[in-house]
Scaffold this active site. Structure first.
Site, short mmCIF file in Angstrom:
data_model
loop_
_atom_site.label_atom_id
_atom_site.label_comp_id
_atom_site.label_asym_id
_atom_site.label_seq_id
_atom_site.Cartn_x
_atom_site.Cartn_y
_atom_site.Cartn_z
N THR A 1 14.45 -40.21 84.50
CA THR A 1 13.20 -40.78 84.02
C THR A 1 13.46 -42.14 83.40
O THR A 1 14.44 -42.34 82.69
CB THR A 1 12.54 -39.84 82.97
N PHE B 1 12.29 -44.83 80.77
CA PHE B 1 11.55 -44.93 79.52
C PHE B 1 11.38 -46.41 79.18
O PHE B 1 12.27 -47.23 79.46
CB PHE B 1 12.30 -44.23 78.39
O1 LIG Z 1 7.88 -34.11 76.58
C1 LIG Z 1 8.98 -34.72 76.56
O2 LIG Z 1 10.09 -34.24 76.27
C2 LIG Z 1 8.95 -36.12 76.98
O3 LIG Z 1 9.70 -36.92 76.50
C3 LIG Z 1 8.06 -36.44 78.18
C4 LIG Z 1 8.90 -36.17 79.39
C5 LIG Z 1 8.75 -34.97 80.05
C6 LIG Z 1 9.54 -34.71 81.18
C7 LIG Z 1 10.47 -35.64 81.61
C8 LIG Z 1 10.63 -36.85 80.91
C9 LIG Z 1 9.85 -37.11 79.78
#
Ligand SMILES: O=C(O)C(=O)Cc1ccccc1
Length: 275
Positions: A174, A176
């Site tokens: 992911t 960020f």
């Molecule tokens: O809900 C979380 O932990 C987040 O940071 C959002 C998320 C959820 C799934 C993958 C990456 C980020």
């Protein structure tokens, strides 16, 4: 004398966003205090007021976090000031795998484990973050509920990790973004920058998007992402998000070349890509 701490807003303790925040902080000069919000929307609202934030923007399995894309346009003063990508390994968290009937998690996590969930015939319930899901399962004491989240959140709420690495595809990452209304000081000078823009085409005619892309191609600017999102005006009309490698001194002239073909064009950020 008390040192002033910058606030950096993110999703709750135990979330992947919290882990990304801590990773961003290793790159930054200055003192920061992590402030926890219940939702991505709350992060933007706080950052629009003051401080910085960290939210997810795109995943290698599920694609864009459309809420983040929409809020970058809605909160026009909030800019992208940094980005980093992180490996994401999801865990099944709860009491007894054989008793689970419903899985709770953030929509992105549910989507990244869609086949795994389907294979077990479980139903799903979406909440604002993975650690909110683990908290909900822990407080329910309901063995029919399971959560998808991080190992940190399982430990935080005293639940068992029933299975690890349940994401549907390997190399699950992911992206960020670090967001804020002012610049930040990085410990080392980053060597790679990107620019993100959002725009709406002035005319709906053949080749309209081609002529936008042509401006980048002719300047040998490498695009790293392009995405359309509903304009929210009427069905079938779109706005476009483009990320591209920072063209340095040519950025201003490149954006000028796009202006007359668009009804609006905004720079969402010009920012370092951190490893
Ligand atoms: O809900 C979380 O932990 C987040 O940071 C959002 C998320 C959820 C799934 C993958 C990456 C980020």
């Amino acid at each position: 004398m008390k040192t002033i701490k910058n606030k950096i807003y993110t999703l709750p303790k135990g979330t992947y966003s919290e882990r990304a925040t801590k990773k961003f902080l290793t790159y930054l000069n200055g003192n920061f205090e992590i402030k926890y919000c219940n939702s991505i929307y709350d992060v933007f609202e706080n950052v629009d007021n003051s401080g910085f934030g960290v939210v997810p923007i795109e995943n290698s399995i599920e694609g864009s976090v459309s809420l983040t894309q929409d809020l970058l346009l809605q909160f026009r003063e909030v800019n992208i000031v940094g980005e980093l990508a992180m490996d994401i390994h999801h865990n099944l968290i709860g009491y007894d795998k054989n008793k689970i009937e419903t899985i709770v998690s953030h929509p992105q996590a549910l989507a990244q484990c869609r086949e795994y969930i389907k294979k077990h015939g479980w139903s799903v319930k979406a909440v604002e973050s993975t650690s909110e899901a683990v908290k909900l399962v822990a407080e329910s004491s309901n063995e029919k509920l399971g959560a998808i989240g991080s190992k940190d959140s399982a430990k935080q709420f005293g639940l068992k990790i029933l299975e690890e690495n349940i994401e549907d595809y390997k190399n699950n990452k992911t992206r960020f973004i670090l967001i804020g209304k002012s610049a930040l000081s990085f410990k080392t000078c980053p060597n790679r920058y990107k620019v993100s823009i959002v725009f709406e085409l002035k005319e709906d005619k053949p080749g309209a998007l081609y002529h936008i892309l042509k401006e980048f191609a002719e300047r040998k600017i490498n695009l790293t992402r392009i995405e359309s999102r509903p304009s929210k005006k009427r069905l079938g009309t779109y706005i476009f998000y483009i990320d591209f490698e920072d063209p340095g001194k040519n950025l201003k002239e490149t954006l000028e070349s796009l202006k007359e073909q668009t009804t609006f064009i905004y720079v969402l950020g010009r920012y370092p890509v951190l490893l």
